[in-house]
Design a protein around this motif. Structure first.
Motif, short mmCIF file in Angstrom:
data_model
loop_
_atom_site.label_atom_id
_atom_site.label_comp_id
_atom_site.label_asym_id
_atom_site.label_seq_id
_atom_site.Cartn_x
_atom_site.Cartn_y
_atom_site.Cartn_z
N GLN A 36 56.64 -52.68 -14.70
CA GLN A 36 57.92 -52.34 -14.12
C GLN A 36 58.23 -50.87 -14.40
OE1 GLN A 36 60.64 -52.70 -11.66
NE2 GLN A 36 59.95 -54.73 -12.36
N VAL A 37 58.67 -50.18 -13.37
CA VAL A 37 59.00 -48.76 -13.47
C VAL A 37 60.42 -48.56 -12.98
CG1 VAL A 37 58.46 -46.43 -12.72
CG2 VAL A 37 56.60 -48.08 -13.14
N GLN A 38 61.23 -47.90 -13.79
CA GLN A 38 62.57 -47.54 -13.40
C GLN A 38 62.62 -46.05 -13.07
OE1 GLN A 38 65.63 -48.65 -16.18
NE2 GLN A 38 67.24 -47.59 -15.06
N LEU A 39 63.16 -45.72 -11.91
CA LEU A 39 63.21 -44.34 -11.45
C LEU A 39 64.66 -43.88 -11.33
CD1 LEU A 39 60.61 -44.67 -8.54
CD2 LEU A 39 60.18 -43.94 -10.89
N VAL A 40 64.91 -42.65 -11.74
CA VAL A 40 66.25 -42.07 -11.67
C VAL A 40 66.16 -40.68 -11.08
CG1 VAL A 40 68.30 -41.38 -12.94
CG2 VAL A 40 67.00 -43.39 -13.67
N GLU A 41 66.84 -40.48 -9.95
CA GLU A 41 66.89 -39.18 -9.31
C GLU A 41 68.12 -38.41 -9.79
OE1 GLU A 41 65.54 -42.15 -6.03
OE2 GLU A 41 67.02 -42.08 -7.65
N SER A 42 67.99 -37.10 -9.85
CA SER A 42 69.11 -36.24 -10.16
C SER A 42 68.87 -34.87 -9.55
CB SER A 42 69.32 -36.12 -11.67
OG SER A 42 68.19 -35.53 -12.29
N GLY A 43 69.90 -34.06 -9.48
CA GLY A 43 69.74 -32.70 -9.03
C GLY A 43 70.15 -32.43 -7.60
N GLY A 44 70.72 -33.42 -6.93
CA GLY A 44 71.25 -33.17 -5.61
C GLY A 44 72.56 -32.41 -5.71
N GLY A 45 73.19 -32.19 -4.57
CA GLY A 45 74.44 -31.47 -4.59
C GLY A 45 74.87 -31.03 -3.22
N LEU A 46 75.95 -30.26 -3.20
CA LEU A 46 76.51 -29.71 -1.97
C LEU A 46 76.24 -28.22 -1.94
CD1 LEU A 46 78.33 -29.83 0.55
CD2 LEU A 46 80.30 -29.58 -0.98
N VAL A 47 75.51 -27.78 -0.92
CA VAL A 47 75.15 -26.37 -0.79
C VAL A 47 75.32 -25.92 0.65
CG1 VAL A 47 73.51 -26.46 -2.71
CG2 VAL A 47 72.71 -26.86 -0.37
N GLY A 87 64.21 -45.41 -6.74
CA GLY A 87 65.40 -45.01 -7.45
C GLY A 87 66.63 -45.27 -6.61
N GLN A 88 67.79 -44.93 -7.16
CA GLN A 88 69.05 -45.16 -6.46
C GLN A 88 69.44 -44.03 -5.53
OE1 GLN A 88 70.98 -48.11 -6.58
NE2 GLN A 88 68.96 -48.69 -7.39
N GLY A 89 68.75 -42.91 -5.62
CA GLY A 89 68.98 -41.81 -4.71
C GLY A 89 69.92 -40.76 -5.26
#
Length: 123
Positions: free
Chosen positions: A1-12, A114-116
């Motif tokens: 089982q692998v859990q993935l977490v995305e980060s670093g998006g934003g409004l540009v 991941g959750q996006g």
């Protein structure tokens, strides 16, 4: 089982850059292929980029070729998506996916998601 977490998006604004990352919960992440997909409101989830375990195989969607760069640091259990020259049409939720043994560009071929992270590009 692998859990993935995305980060670093934003409004540009258009023309800006972002570098979201995908982190895995275990080092098992390091032995599988990893892909980035995105989904805009009202549209199907689409392929963005994929990278193999050792980074020897990398593929991009035509829409991002030359602007986006996928990379990974297996020691840190991280995969990055450097996004340059962002356009309003890049606006979407960006998802990290793992463990497609064939590095497929179709979402249903991937085992873990991941959750996006939201990326919004204004004009």
């Amino acid at each position: 089982q692998v859990q993935l977490v995305e980060s670093g998006g934003g409004l540009v604004q258009a023309g800006a850059s972002l570098r979201p990352s995908c982190a895995a919960s275990t080092r098992t992440f390091n032995i599988v292929g990893v892909g980035w997909f995105r989904q805009a409101p009202g549209k199907e989830r689409e392929f963005v980029a994929v990278i193999s375990r050792g980074s020897s195989m990398i593929y991009y969607a035509d829409s991002v070729q030359g602007r986006f760069t996928i990379s990974r640091d297996n020691a840190k259990n991280l995969v990055y998506l450097q996004m340059n020259s962002l356009k309003p049409e890049d606006t979407a939720v960006y998802y990290c996916a793992a463990d497609s043994r064939t590095l497929s560009d179709t979402p249903d071929s991937w085992n873990y998601w991941g959750q996006g992270t939201q990326v919004t590009v204004s004009s």
